[in-house]
Enzyme design. Structure first.
Site, PDB file in Angstrom:
ATOM      1  N   LYS A   7       0.829  -1.212   0.000  1.00  0.00           N
ATOM      2  CA  LYS A   7       0.000   0.000   0.000  1.00  0.00           C
ATOM      3  C   LYS A   7       0.862   1.260   0.000  1.00  0.00           C
ATOM      4  O   LYS A   7       0.637   2.175  -0.791  1.00  0.00           O
ATOM      5  CB  LYS A   7      -0.887  -0.001   1.247  1.00  0.00           C
ATOM      6  CG  LYS A   7      -1.543   1.335   1.561  1.00  0.00           C
ATOM      7  CD  LYS A   7      -2.414   1.275   2.790  1.00  0.00           C
ATOM      8  CE  LYS A   7      -1.746   1.602   4.089  1.00  0.00           C
ATOM      9  NZ  LYS A   7      -1.427   3.029   4.316  1.00  0.00           N
ATOM     10  N   ASN A   8       1.855   1.281   0.886  1.00  0.00           N
ATOM     11  CA  ASN A   8       2.619   2.522   1.048  1.00  0.00           C
ATOM     12  C   ASN A   8       3.575   2.795  -0.116  1.00  0.00           C
ATOM     13  O   ASN A   8       4.172   3.873  -0.187  1.00  0.00           O
ATOM     14  CB  ASN A   8       3.386   2.510   2.371  1.00  0.00           C
ATOM     15  CG  ASN A   8       2.438   2.695   3.552  1.00  0.00           C
ATOM     16  OD1 ASN A   8       1.251   2.940   3.361  1.00  0.00           O
ATOM     17  ND2 ASN A   8       2.973   2.579   4.762  1.00  0.00           N
TER      18      ASN A   8
ATOM     19  N   CYS B 166      -4.986  12.997  12.758  1.00  0.00           N
ATOM     20  CA  CYS B 166      -5.642  11.704  12.608  1.00  0.00           C
ATOM     21  C   CYS B 166      -5.505  10.965  13.914  1.00  0.00           C
ATOM     22  O   CYS B 166      -4.960  11.487  14.873  1.00  0.00           O
ATOM     23  CB  CYS B 166      -5.058  10.931  11.438  1.00  0.00           C
ATOM     24  SG  CYS B 166      -3.447  10.305  11.797  1.00  0.00           S
TER      25      CYS B 166
ATOM     26  N   ARG C  12       0.565  14.637  13.186  1.00  0.00           N
ATOM     27  CA  ARG C  12       1.177  14.371  11.867  1.00  0.00           C
ATOM     28  C   ARG C  12       1.202  15.598  10.950  1.00  0.00           C
ATOM     29  O   ARG C  12       0.462  15.695   9.981  1.00  0.00           O
ATOM     30  CB  ARG C  12       0.448  13.207  11.177  1.00  0.00           C
ATOM     31  CG  ARG C  12       0.467  11.967  12.009  1.00  0.00           C
ATOM     32  CD  ARG C  12      -0.218  10.814  11.334  1.00  0.00           C
ATOM     33  NE  ARG C  12       0.636  10.123  10.379  1.00  0.00           N
ATOM     34  CZ  ARG C  12       0.280   8.999   9.763  1.00  0.00           C
ATOM     35  NH1 ARG C  12      -0.887   8.473   9.978  1.00  0.00           N
ATOM     36  NH2 ARG C  12       1.110   8.423   8.925  1.00  0.00           N
TER      37      ARG C  12
ATOM     38  N   ASP D 255       4.479   0.717  12.208  1.00  0.00           N
ATOM     39  CA  ASP D 255       3.283   0.061  11.664  1.00  0.00           C
ATOM     40  C   ASP D 255       3.159  -1.403  12.102  1.00  0.00           C
ATOM     41  O   ASP D 255       2.164  -2.059  11.781  1.00  0.00           O
ATOM     42  CB  ASP D 255       3.278   0.141  10.126  1.00  0.00           C
ATOM     43  CG  ASP D 255       2.948   1.557   9.647  1.00  0.00           C
ATOM     44  OD1 ASP D 255       2.534   2.390  10.472  1.00  0.00           O
ATOM     45  OD2 ASP D 255       3.103   1.818   8.431  1.00  0.00           O
TER      46      ASP D 255
ATOM     47  N   ARG E  48      -8.730  -0.046   4.768  1.00  0.00           N
ATOM     48  CA  ARG E  48      -7.787   0.913   4.194  1.00  0.00           C
ATOM     49  C   ARG E  48      -6.499   0.216   3.758  1.00  0.00           C
ATOM     50  O   ARG E  48      -5.857   0.656   2.800  1.00  0.00           O
ATOM     51  CB  ARG E  48      -7.413   1.980   5.246  1.00  0.00           C
ATOM     52  CG  ARG E  48      -8.447   3.028   5.482  1.00  0.00           C
ATOM     53  CD  ARG E  48      -7.872   4.089   6.389  1.00  0.00           C
ATOM     54  NE  ARG E  48      -6.479   4.339   6.009  1.00  0.00           N
ATOM     55  CZ  ARG E  48      -5.501   4.594   6.865  1.00  0.00           C
ATOM     56  NH1 ARG E  48      -5.723   4.675   8.145  1.00  0.00           N
ATOM     57  NH2 ARG E  48      -4.276   4.802   6.432  1.00  0.00           N
TER      58      ARG E  48
END
Ligand code: UD1
Length: 431
Positions: free
Chosen positions: A22-23, A117, A122, A309, A401
């Site tokens: 994803k990233n 968030c 952030r 993460d 997500r």
């Protein structure tokens, strides 16, 4: 509301294949905006809400997007907007990385400032400072930042990042590809996803060297063209399966996982007693022979250190370790919201500043819990897999997500796990 229901205690066995990262896909889709000629073909694209969001953002600027399975074609030859829709940018902070490509190609970008968030404030100050160093001016008005390149376009610069921000490195790297002269980013983020982005940019005709080290050099070129690129495997998805397999596996093969992207996690799982075997196309994991992990000290930090993460997942695993573990979060503030949910399942954890002190208990017990962010959701699924009895995980939009078919993948490994989509009064299982 949708929910996942898990009957804990079923051992995991077999093979699971990791999807594309994803990233890496997110900045790569943004980088596609730089192509004045040709069409890009991006392969190994996972089906995720965040990816859909970025594809919609790029499409809203005028790019044509065409999905076929896990391949996405992006035609960005004629764009008509430098203002991505605010609701898309606010929904996903990572959309801010379209700023660099738009500024580089059109000399202008007007982007909504991403809000705070669930895992802390952030900020994007380093992104903006970096783009300003390349000559851009920025004005913040009504929640938007308006970036403009100088009349002659962006120019190369030497930029030192106060912290090796992943997103700021991406934004600056992309903007610098079309700037005049050389840009040097010092203290750059070394994450594999940034190396993947650099490889894609180079395939488009850019001249980026040093990605993966803390000094990246970019020599500006005149134009870029679409390119074909296969995205690297998702190391966080892989890591999530490695942790689950180390707890209740009977030999799980995590296909497509790259061990050199997962060194810190693998070292910690081995220290905890798991057996990890690096194979040609993946990683095989056997659990700790005693059935319980040894306690660990873990500190999150920038790559190649232990990833933030993977913090929530290892906290979940250590709730049932044979002793007291310490997990310190140094990258984000306020990233321990999963702890309260794990406590509802019987975990014995207390927070001291930025450290979670975890006293291992013999077992967790199933409960109704809610994901507060993406990786917290993964931690609760792991907790549900090892708990006694039934666990219900809510807040699935977070999981959607970033995990491609998580339930189906765990189910194939033997987990008793179902997903229910709420349709009126009756719940429908979608496995
Ligand atoms: C990326 C990842 C995210 C991961 C994080 C850290 C994507 C889409 N997301 O997020 O999954 O958790 O890296 O590995 O790739 N900071 C500033 N000013 C800035 C930018 C960042 O102070 O302008 C700080 C942040 O508050 C944070 C640290 O730098 O404390 C790291 O953030 P950053 O690396 O930028 O994370 P993201 O790119 O948002």
């Amino acid at each position: 509301m949708a929910k996942i229901v898990i009957q804990g205690g079923c051992p995991l066995e077999g093979t699971v294949r990791v999807s594309g990262a994803k990233n890496a896909v997110l900045p790569i889709l943004a980088a596609s905006l730089l192509a004045e000629h040709g069409v890009s073909q991006i392969e190994e694209v996972p089906h995720l809400l965040d990816v859909e969001n970025m594809a919609n953002t790029v499409a809203a600027l005028g790019a044509k997007i065409d999905w076929k399975g896990t391949t996405v074609r992006v035609d960005a030859r004629s764009l008509y907007s430098v203002t991505p829709p605010a609701e898309l940018v606010r929904r996903m902070r990572a959309s801010f990385v379209v700023a660099g490509p738009l500024l580089a190609r059109f000399g202008e970008a007007m982007i909504a400032l991403p809000g705070g968030c669930n895992i802390g404030p952030r900020p994007v100050d380093l992104h903006i400072k970096g783009l300003e160093a390349l000559g851009a001016t920025s004005v913040v008005e009504n929640g938007f930042v308006h970036l403009r390149a100088p009349r002659g376009g962006l120019h190369g610069a030497r930029i030192y990042l106060d912290v090796p921000s992943v997103g700021a490195t991406q934004n600056i790297m992309m903007a610098a590809t079309l700037a005049k002269g050389q840009t040097i980013i010092e203290n750059a983020a070394k994450e594999p996803e940034n190396v993947d982005l650099a490889n894609y940019l180079n395939a488009m005709g850019a001249r980026v060297r040093g990605a993966g080290t803390d000094i990246i050099r970019i020599d500006g070129v005149d134009t870029l063209s679409g390119a074909t690129h296969a995205v690297i495997p998702d190391r966080i998805e892989a890591g999530t399966f490695l942790v689950a397999a180390a707890l209740i596996g009977r030999g799980v093969y995590v296909e497509n996982a790259l061990s050199h992207h997962l060194m810190s996690l693998i070292a910690k799982l081995e220290e905890a007693g798991a057996t990890i075997e690096d194979r040609v196309d993946g990683i095989k994991v056997w659990p700790c022979p005693s059935g319980r992990m040894r306690p660990l000290d873990v500190k999150t930090h920038y790559y190649p250190s232990y990833p933030t993460d993977m913090q929530a997942q290892i906290v979940a695993a250590l709730t049932v370790a044979q002793g007291t573990s310490m997990v310190t979060e140094t990258v984000f503030e306020n990233r321990f919201m999963h702890v309260a949910e794990l406590q509802r399942m019987g975990a014995n954890i207390h927070i001291e500043g930025r450290t979670a002190v975890i006293d291992g208990v013999a077992r967790l017990s199933g409960a109704r819990v809610t994901a507060t962010d993406l990786r917290a959701g993964a931690a609760l699924v792991i907790a549900g897999l090892i708990a006694e009895g039934e666990t219900e995980v809510h807040g699935l939009h977070h999981l959607d997500r970033g995990y491609d078919n998580l339930v189906a993948k765990f189910k194939r490994l033997g987990a008793a796990i179902e997903r229910f989509e709420d349709i009126g009064q009756s719940a429908k299982s979608v496995g």
